[in-house]
Design a protein around this motif. Structure first.
Motif, PDB file in Angstrom:
ATOM      1  N   PHE A 155       0.820  -1.205   0.000  1.00 44.44           N
ATOM      2  CA  PHE A 155       0.000   0.000   0.000  1.00 44.44           C
ATOM      3  C   PHE A 155       0.854   1.254   0.000  1.00 44.44           C
ATOM      4  N   ASN A 156       0.325   2.294  -0.639  1.00 52.00           N
ATOM      5  CA  ASN A 156       0.900   3.625  -0.555  1.00 52.00           C
ATOM      6  C   ASN A 156       0.181   4.398   0.546  1.00 52.00           C
ATOM      7  N   GLU A 157       0.933   5.171   1.315  1.00 47.18           N
ATOM      8  CA  GLU A 157       0.351   5.996   2.365  1.00 47.18           C
ATOM      9  C   GLU A 157       0.689   7.457   2.094  1.00 47.18           C
ATOM     10  N   ILE A 158      -0.344   8.292   2.000  1.00 45.31           N
ATOM     11  CA  ILE A 158      -0.163   9.732   1.784  1.00 45.31           C
ATOM     12  C   ILE A 158      -0.631  10.445   3.045  1.00 45.31           C
ATOM     13  N   PRO A 159       0.272  10.959   3.882  1.00 52.61           N
ATOM     14  CA  PRO A 159      -0.123  11.605   5.141  1.00 52.61           C
ATOM     15  C   PRO A 159      -1.011  12.829   4.908  1.00 52.61           C
ATOM     16  N   LEU A 160      -2.046  12.949   5.729  1.00 51.96           N
ATOM     17  CA  LEU A 160      -2.937  14.105   5.683  1.00 51.96           C
ATOM     18  C   LEU A 160      -2.681  15.044   6.857  1.00 51.96           C
ATOM     19  N   TYR A 161      -2.710  14.477   8.078  1.00 49.11           N
ATOM     20  CA  TYR A 161      -2.487  15.291   9.262  1.00 49.11           C
ATOM     21  C   TYR A 161      -2.231  14.399  10.466  1.00 49.11           C
ATOM     22  N   GLN A 162      -1.740  15.007  11.529  1.00 46.49           N
ATOM     23  CA  GLN A 162      -1.592  14.334  12.811  1.00 46.49           C
ATOM     24  C   GLN A 162      -2.505  15.017  13.825  1.00 46.49           C
ATOM     25  N   GLU A 163      -3.024  14.241  14.758  1.00 46.19           N
ATOM     26  CA  GLU A 163      -3.836  14.825  15.819  1.00 46.19           C
ATOM     27  C   GLU A 163      -3.522  14.154  17.150  1.00 46.19           C
ATOM     28  N   LYS A 164      -3.685  14.925  18.212  1.00 48.09           N
ATOM     29  CA  LYS A 164      -3.427  14.409  19.543  1.00 48.09           C
ATOM     30  C   LYS A 164      -4.593  13.542  20.008  1.00 48.09           C
ATOM     31  N   MET A 165      -4.329  12.697  20.973  1.00 51.10           N
ATOM     32  CA  MET A 165      -5.378  11.962  21.665  1.00 51.10           C
ATOM     33  C   MET A 165      -5.573  12.632  23.020  1.00 51.10           C
ATOM     34  N   LEU A 166      -6.823  12.903  23.352  1.00 50.01           N
ATOM     35  CA  LEU A 166      -7.152  13.627  24.573  1.00 50.01           C
ATOM     36  C   LEU A 166      -8.059  12.793  25.462  1.00 50.01           C
TER      37      LEU A 166
END
Length: 310
Positions: A155-166
Motif C-alpha cells: 500500500f501507498n500511504e499519503i499523510p494528511l495530518y496528525q492529531e493528539k489523543m485527549l
C-alpha cells in the motif's frame, strides 16, 4: 472469456449470492447465471458450489477469481492513464473511512470538494481498518482514510495530518478539575471504550497499558461504535474516555471543559490516504488530499507542517 463474465464471477464471490451479484451488476439472475455457466463450460471446472448457502467458491474458483480481479484492475488502468495524462479529476472514487474520522473530517472538506470537482462521483463508507484493508485487496475500494502507519504491505500511504489523543472526563469524576491527566493514574474500571473491531479502541487500551477492557461495571456492560454516544453518557455518568483531537472541536462549551491533555508524552495518531501501489487516479487523489489539507483547522494545520518537514 469476456470482461463482463469476469465481473460476474467476482460479484458472486464477493456477495456469495447469485441474486445479489445480479442486482449489483444490474442484470437479471438468469443472465448472470447463464454467463457464468458458459465460463465454467469453457474452463471445464466448477467455480462455485451452488449447493451451499451462502454460495461457496471452489478451490480452483478462488485462484481463477484472484486472477480475474487482476485482469479487471489492469483493464481499468487504461481509462485512468488517459485521465491522468489529460490532468482530469473525474470518475468514480470509492472511499472507506474510519468511524472515528468520518464525523469530524468529512463535514470540513466534502461540500467544497463536491462543488469544485463536479466530475467526481464519491462513494464513501464508514468501515473498520480491517474492512478497509480487505476491500482494498479485493478492489472494492479505491482508497482508505485511516490511521497509519501499519504493517500491511502493498500500500501507498499519503499523510494528511496528525492529531493528539485527549481524555474526556465526566463532570462527576474527580479528575474533572485537573488541567491535565497522568495516564498512570487512570483506573481501568473508569475507562469507556469503543466496541471491539475499532482500531481506536486498541490504541486506547495500549495507551492506558490495560490488559483488560475498561468499564468493568457490576451493573451493566456497554459497547458502542460512536464516540459521541460515549461522550453523552459520560456527561451524566462518572467515567473517562479517549477522543481524537478533531472530535474535541465539535463539542459544546460545557463539554470542552471535560477535555484534558495528557501530562506526559502526548499520544497522537497520523491520518493518511491509503491506496494499493498499483492504483492510479493520482489527479483525483491529489485533489482530495489538497481539499482536506486546505480545510483543516488551524491547530491541525500546524501538525501538517510538521509532517511535511520530516
Amino acid at each position: 472469456m469476456t470482461i463482463t463474465q469476469l465481473e460476474y464471477i467476482i460479484a458472486v464471490d464477493t456477495y456469495r449470492s447469485f441474486s445479489q451479484a445480479a442486482e449489483k451488476c444490474f442484470v437479471t439472475q438468469p443472465t448472470l447465471s447463464m454467463q457464468i455457466q458458459k465460463l465454467e463450460d469453457q474452463f471445464g471446472v466448477l467455480l462455485f458450489d451452488r449447493q451451499k448457502k451462502p454460495v461457496m467458491t471452489t478451490e480452483i474458483g478462488e485462484q481463477i477469481i484472484e486472477q480475474a480481479r487482476t485482469i479487471i484492475r489492469e483493464s481499468k488502468k487504461i481509462k485512468s492513464l488517459i485521465a491522468d495524462h489529460k490532468g482530469e479529476v473525474s470518475g468514480e472514487l470509492h472511499v472507506g473511512i474510519l468511524p472515528t474520522i468520518a464525523p469530524y473530517l468529512l463535514p470540513l472538506f466534502l461540500p467544497s470538494f463536491l462543488e469544485k470537482f463536479t466530475g467526481v462521483q464519491l462513494n464513501i463508507e464508514e468501515l473498520t481498518t480491517d474492512e478497509i484493508i480487505s476491500r482494498l485487496n479485493k478492489d472494492q475500494l479505491d482508497i482508505g482514510i485511516l490511521a497509519t502507519p501499519f504493517d500491511k504491505g502493498r500500500f501507498n500511504e499519503i499523510p494528511l495530518y496528525q492529531e493528539k489523543m485527549l481524555a474526556y472526563v465526566s463532570p462527576l469524576h474527580p479528575f474533572f478539575t485537573q488541567t491535565s491527566i497522568d495516564l498512570t493514574t487512570i483506573e481501568p474500571k473508569d475507562i469507556w471504550l469503543l466496541s471491539k473491531g475499532h482500531c481506536f479502541r486498541n490504541q486506547a487500551l495500549q495507551l492506558c497499558n490495560m490488559q483488560k477492557d475498561g468499564n468493568a461495571s457490576a451493573h451493566f456492560t456497554f459497547e458502542s461504535g460512536s464516540i459521541e454516544t460515549i461522550i453523552k453518557i459520560l456527561d451524566h455518568h462518572r467515567g473517562i474516555t479517549i477522543v481524537p483531537e478533531m472530535a474535541g472541536m465539535y463539542l459544546n462549551t460545557d463539554q470542552k471543559k471535560g477535555l484534558k491533555p495528557f501530562s506526559k508524552n502526548e499520544p497522537g495518531r497520523q491520518i493518511s490516504i491509503v491506496s494499493r501501489r498499483s492504483f492510479l487516479k493520482q489527479n483525483t487523489i491529489q485533489a482530495l488530499q489538497e481539499s482536506v489539507m486546505d480545510k483543516l483547522p488551524k491547530g491541525i494545520k500546524e501538525n501538517v507542517l510538521e509532517i511535511l518537514a520530516v
